[in-house]
Design a protein around this motif. Structure first.
Motif, PDB file in Angstrom:
ATOM      1  N   VAL A  89      -7.842  43.895  71.372  1.00 50.95           N
ATOM      2  CA  VAL A  89      -7.980  45.220  71.968  1.00 50.95           C
ATOM      3  C   VAL A  89      -8.475  46.184  70.901  1.00 50.95           C
ATOM      4  N   THR A  90      -9.605  46.832  71.155  1.00 51.57           N
ATOM      5  CA  THR A  90     -10.160  47.810  70.209  1.00 51.57           C
ATOM      6  C   THR A  90      -9.877  49.241  70.650  1.00 51.57           C
ATOM      7  N   GLU A  91      -9.598  49.438  71.934  1.00 46.79           N
ATOM      8  CA  GLU A  91      -9.203  50.744  72.476  1.00 46.79           C
ATOM      9  C   GLU A  91      -8.064  50.481  73.447  1.00 46.79           C
ATOM     10  N   THR A  92      -6.965  51.202  73.294  1.00 45.46           N
ATOM     11  CA  THR A  92      -5.781  50.974  74.124  1.00 45.46           C
ATOM     12  C   THR A  92      -6.164  50.863  75.601  1.00 45.46           C
ATOM     13  N   ALA A  99      -9.080  53.494  80.817  1.00 40.79           N
ATOM     14  CA  ALA A  99      -9.467  53.372  79.408  1.00 40.79           C
ATOM     15  C   ALA A  99      -9.157  51.967  78.925  1.00 40.79           C
ATOM     16  N   GLY A 100      -9.913  51.527  77.947  1.00 44.81           N
ATOM     17  CA  GLY A 100      -9.622  50.263  77.297  1.00 44.81           C
ATOM     18  C   GLY A 100     -10.861  49.479  76.968  1.00 44.81           C
ATOM     19  N   ALA A 101     -10.799  48.807  75.808  1.00 45.29           N
ATOM     20  CA  ALA A 101     -11.914  47.961  75.390  1.00 45.29           C
ATOM     21  C   ALA A 101     -11.362  46.778  74.610  1.00 45.29           C
ATOM     22  N   VAL A 102     -12.082  45.671  74.714  1.00 43.81           N
ATOM     23  CA  VAL A 102     -11.684  44.426  74.050  1.00 43.81           C
ATOM     24  C   VAL A 102     -12.905  43.846  73.341  1.00 43.81           C
ATOM     25  N   TYR A 103     -12.675  43.330  72.144  1.00 46.32           N
ATOM     26  CA  TYR A 103     -13.728  42.636  71.408  1.00 46.32           C
ATOM     27  C   TYR A 103     -13.495  41.142  71.604  1.00 46.32           C
ATOM     28  N   VAL A 104     -14.470  40.467  72.204  1.00 46.57           N
ATOM     29  CA  VAL A 104     -14.368  39.031  72.442  1.00 46.57           C
ATOM     30  C   VAL A 104     -15.774  38.449  72.438  1.00 46.57           C
ATOM     31  N   TRP A 109     -16.197  44.736  75.207  1.00 44.70           N
ATOM     32  CA  TRP A 109     -16.220  44.842  76.667  1.00 44.70           C
ATOM     33  C   TRP A 109     -15.241  45.936  77.114  1.00 44.70           C
ATOM     34  N   THR A 110     -15.555  46.582  78.229  1.00 50.18           N
ATOM     35  CA  THR A 110     -14.575  47.429  78.892  1.00 50.18           C
ATOM     36  C   THR A 110     -13.523  46.490  79.472  1.00 50.18           C
ATOM     37  N   ALA A 111     -12.262  46.885  79.375  1.00 49.79           N
ATOM     38  CA  ALA A 111     -11.198  45.981  79.828  1.00 49.79           C
ATOM     39  C   ALA A 111     -10.131  46.734  80.600  1.00 49.79           C
ATOM     40  N   ARG A 112      -9.471  46.008  81.489  1.00 54.33           N
ATOM     41  CA  ARG A 112      -8.335  46.520  82.247  1.00 54.33           C
ATOM     42  C   ARG A 112      -7.227  45.477  82.205  1.00 54.33           C
ATOM     43  N   SER A 113      -5.999  45.946  82.300  1.00 55.89           N
ATOM     44  CA  SER A 113      -4.836  45.066  82.266  1.00 55.89           C
ATOM     45  C   SER A 113      -4.609  44.431  83.634  1.00 55.89           C
ATOM     46  N   ALA A 114      -4.346  43.128  83.645  1.00 57.75           N
ATOM     47  CA  ALA A 114      -4.119  42.416  84.907  1.00 57.75           C
ATOM     48  C   ALA A 114      -2.831  42.872  85.587  1.00 57.75           C
ATOM     49  N   ASP A 115      -1.831  43.250  84.782  1.00 49.76           N
ATOM     50  CA  ASP A 115      -0.548  43.658  85.368  1.00 49.76           C
ATOM     51  C   ASP A 115      -0.360  45.177  85.364  1.00 49.76           C
ATOM     52  N   ASN A 116      -1.440  45.910  85.107  1.00 48.36           N
ATOM     53  CA  ASN A 116      -1.427  47.375  85.065  1.00 48.36           C
ATOM     54  C   ASN A 116      -0.596  47.957  83.941  1.00 48.36           C
ATOM     55  N   GLY A 117      -0.157  47.126  83.005  1.00 51.27           N
ATOM     56  CA  GLY A 117       0.592  47.625  81.860  1.00 51.27           C
ATOM     57  C   GLY A 117      -0.348  48.173  80.793  1.00 51.27           C
ATOM     58  N   ILE A 118       0.217  48.952  79.888  1.00 46.25           N
ATOM     59  CA  ILE A 118      -0.553  49.485  78.766  1.00 46.25           C
ATOM     60  C   ILE A 118      -0.540  48.459  77.644  1.00 46.25           C
TER      61      ILE A 118
END
Length: 148
Positions: A89-92, A99-104, A109-118
């Motif tokens: 995770v590069t952005e919470t 909001a959120g980003a992941v480096y993979v 990539w823009t990312a979202r949590s599967a369980d809606n958690g932070i």
């Protein structure tokens, strides 16, 4: 009635040509059969019955074959290769604030949590799926020796 059936063939044919899917080809076949009934001097009731029966038969017999032949299978893309991968995770990630980003796989990539958690920045996550251009991720357990 000959002109009516010829007109129906033309109209249904034009409708078929203007649509992307098979919509009225069966009615063209039915109208052609009714045209032959009209040329054989059958009554109007018989012509309409021939139109309805032949159209229904053409639809019933060919629709499953056409649907199977035309049905497109999802083409896998290079993006699919990130499924199941571990990223960082590069952005919470916060679904509520979009909001959120992941480096993979060498990309962010823009990312979202599967369980809606932070999920805080710096955490490792596993990619579950792709929705448009967003990764759906879940937090990973602490993994020893994994380099992202």
């Amino acid at each position: 009635m000959t002109w009516v059936w010829l007109g129906a063939i033309v109209v249904f044919g034009v409708v078929e040509a203007l649509t992307a899917g098979l919509v009225s080809i069966w009615f063209v076949v039915g109208a052609a059969a009714a045209l032959f009934a009209a040329l054989a001097e059958a009554s109007v009731n018989i012509q309409v019955l021939v139109f309805a029966v032949v159209s229904a038969l053409a639809l019933a017999l060919t629709r499953p074959l056409v649907r199977k032949a035309v049905q497109k299978k999802a083409e896998p893309t290079n993006a699919d290769r990130v499924l199941g991968e571990i990223g960082q995770v590069t952005e919470t990630i916060d679904n509520i604030h979009a909001a959120g980003a992941v480096y993979v796989d060498g990309k962010t990539w823009t990312a979202r949590s599967a369980d809606n958690g932070i999920i805080p920045a710096g955490e490792r996550v596993r990619v579950l799926s792709i929705e448009g251009v967003k990764l759906l991720v879940e937090p990973c357990e602490k993994l020893e020796g994994v380099i992202v």
